[in-house]
Design an enzyme around this catalytic site. Structure first.
Site, PDB file in Angstrom:
ATOM      1  N   GLY A 175      12.265  41.098  55.906  1.00 25.21           N
ATOM      2  CA  GLY A 175      13.119  39.997  55.963  1.00 25.21           C
ATOM      3  C   GLY A 175      13.539  39.673  54.457  1.00 25.21           C
ATOM      4  CD  GLU A 176      15.733  37.808  50.405  1.00 17.33           C
ATOM      5  OE1 GLU A 176      16.642  38.594  50.860  1.00 17.33           O
ATOM      6  OE2 GLU A 176      15.149  37.995  49.460  1.00 17.33           O
ATOM      7  CB  SER A 177      10.120  39.595  49.398  1.00 17.26           C
ATOM      8  OG  SER A 177      11.096  39.534  48.449  1.00 17.26           O
ATOM      9  CB  CYS A 202      11.320  46.079  54.236  1.00 19.17           C
ATOM     10  SG  CYS A 202      12.801  46.319  53.341  1.00 19.17           S
ATOM     11  NE  ARG A 244      13.121  40.933  46.191  1.00 19.09           N
ATOM     12  CZ  ARG A 244      13.884  39.789  45.882  1.00 19.09           C
ATOM     13  NH1 ARG A 244      13.871  39.054  44.925  1.00 19.09           N
ATOM     14  NH2 ARG A 244      14.496  39.535  47.021  1.00 19.09           N
ATOM     15  CB  ILE A 286      17.621  46.880  55.636  1.00 18.42           C
ATOM     16  CG1 ILE A 286      17.864  47.667  57.023  1.00 18.42           C
ATOM     17  CG2 ILE A 286      18.661  45.787  55.383  1.00 18.42           C
ATOM     18  CD1 ILE A 286      17.626  47.007  58.298  1.00 18.42           C
ATOM     19  NE  ARG A 287      19.484  42.388  51.557  1.00 10.45           N
ATOM     20  CZ  ARG A 287      18.703  41.449  51.033  1.00 10.45           C
ATOM     21  NH1 ARG A 287      18.418  41.006  49.904  1.00 10.45           N
ATOM     22  NH2 ARG A 287      18.142  40.858  51.979  1.00 10.45           N
ATOM     23  CG  HIS A 304      13.411  47.750  58.430  1.00 12.27           C
ATOM     24  ND1 HIS A 304      12.983  46.499  58.641  1.00 12.27           N
ATOM     25  CD2 HIS A 304      13.730  47.681  57.081  1.00 12.27           C
ATOM     26  CE1 HIS A 304      13.261  45.748  57.397  1.00 12.27           C
ATOM     27  NE2 HIS A 304      13.814  46.336  56.734  1.00 12.27           N
ATOM     28  CD  GLU A 337      11.012  46.533  61.533  1.00 10.84           C
ATOM     29  OE1 GLU A 337      10.247  47.684  61.186  1.00 10.84           O
ATOM     30  OE2 GLU A 337      11.646  45.793  60.965  1.00 10.84           O
TER      31      GLU A 337
HETATM   32  N1  GLN Z   1      15.467  42.961  49.771  1.00 11.40           N
HETATM   33  C1  GLN Z   1      14.812  42.362  50.356  1.00 11.40           C
HETATM   34  C2  GLN Z   1      13.692  41.474  49.669  1.00 11.40           C
HETATM   35  O1  GLN Z   1      13.583  41.613  48.532  1.00 11.40           O
HETATM   36  C3  GLN Z   1      13.891  43.205  51.510  1.00 11.40           C
HETATM   37  C4  GLN Z   1      14.910  43.649  52.398  1.00 11.40           C
HETATM   38  C5  GLN Z   1      14.153  44.101  53.889  1.00 11.40           C
HETATM   39  O2  GLN Z   1      12.967  43.357  54.069  1.00 11.40           O
HETATM   40  N2  GLN Z   1      14.750  44.451  54.725  1.00 11.40           N
HETATM   41  O3  GLN Z   1      12.792  40.574  50.237  1.00 11.40           O
END
Ligand code: GLN
Length: 192
Positions: free
Chosen positions: A46-48, A78, A107, A135-136, A171, A173
């Site tokens: 997600g977004e940390s 992630c 990150r 993903i990122r 990921h 999942e």
């Molecule tokens: N770039 C996101 C972060 O810094 C992580 C991306 C992800 O969990 N898919 O939190």
């Protein structure tokens, strides 16, 4: 086996479905009390920064550290791998990791969203390549003593385990392939 998935933000539903498909009893964890009785916790992607903010608000930093100390396994995917780390290499001022796993992560190591990619990964513990969805994604830049590297992509560490803690920068999942979830249930939970 009861497993919790931290459900503050990010890809938690997918993890719950995969864990159930792999034979566990999985539930969403929105409050620290919901960690009671779980053998393992997944911190999803997600977004940390968003997950960290909500973890602080609800008291999850103390709760997760305490429960891990008394035997709860943890898997971070992630953003979850970022939160599990000892050190975030490029942390913003309020980006506190849990500091549980002896890893240093960076990150967004592969650039911005457009740089998301997929790659087949050779994971020693699995017999066939595993499709990694990045993903990122962060990068596990360094690991301390006791951390076993499970997989690399072009030399970079993308999966690692330290006793009853697992970190994957991709990921599992999102693939429909249950093997990493099974690995968590069978070889990470109880490995403390
Ligand atoms: N770039 C996101 C972060 O810094 C992580 C991306 C992800 O969990 N898919 O939190």
């Amino acid at each position: 086996m009861r497993v919790g998935v931290l459900a503050l933000q990010g890809a938690f539903r997918e993890h719950i479905l995969m864990l159930e498909a792999a034979g566990a009893v999985a539930h969403a964890v929105r409050l620290p009390e919901q960690l009671d009785g779980v053998a393992g916790l997944v911190i999803p992607g997600g977004e940390s920064t968003a997950i960290a903010k909500l973890m602080r608000t609800y008291g999850f930093y103390e709760a997760i550290r305490e429960r891990h100390g008394s035997g709860m396994a943890v898997w971070g995917t992630c953003a979850g791998a970022i939160l599990l780390a000892q050190t975030i290499a490029d942390a913003l001022p309020d980006q506190e990791p849990l500091g549980l796993m002896a890893t240093t992560v960076r990150r967004n190591a592969y650039g911005r969203q457009v740089d998301s990619f997929e790659a087949d990964l050779a994971i020693g513990q699995l017999d066939l390549p595993f499709r990694g969805v990045f993903i990122r994604a962060p990068l596990i830049e360094a690991v301390g003593e006791g951390v076993k590297v499970l997989a690399r992509h072009r030399g970079d560490i993308v999966a690692a385990q330290e006793c009853d803690m697992l970190a994957t920068t991709f990921h599992p999942e999102l693939t429909g392939d249950l093997r990493v979830h099974r690995y968590f249930l069978e070889h990470v939970i109880g490995a403390g």
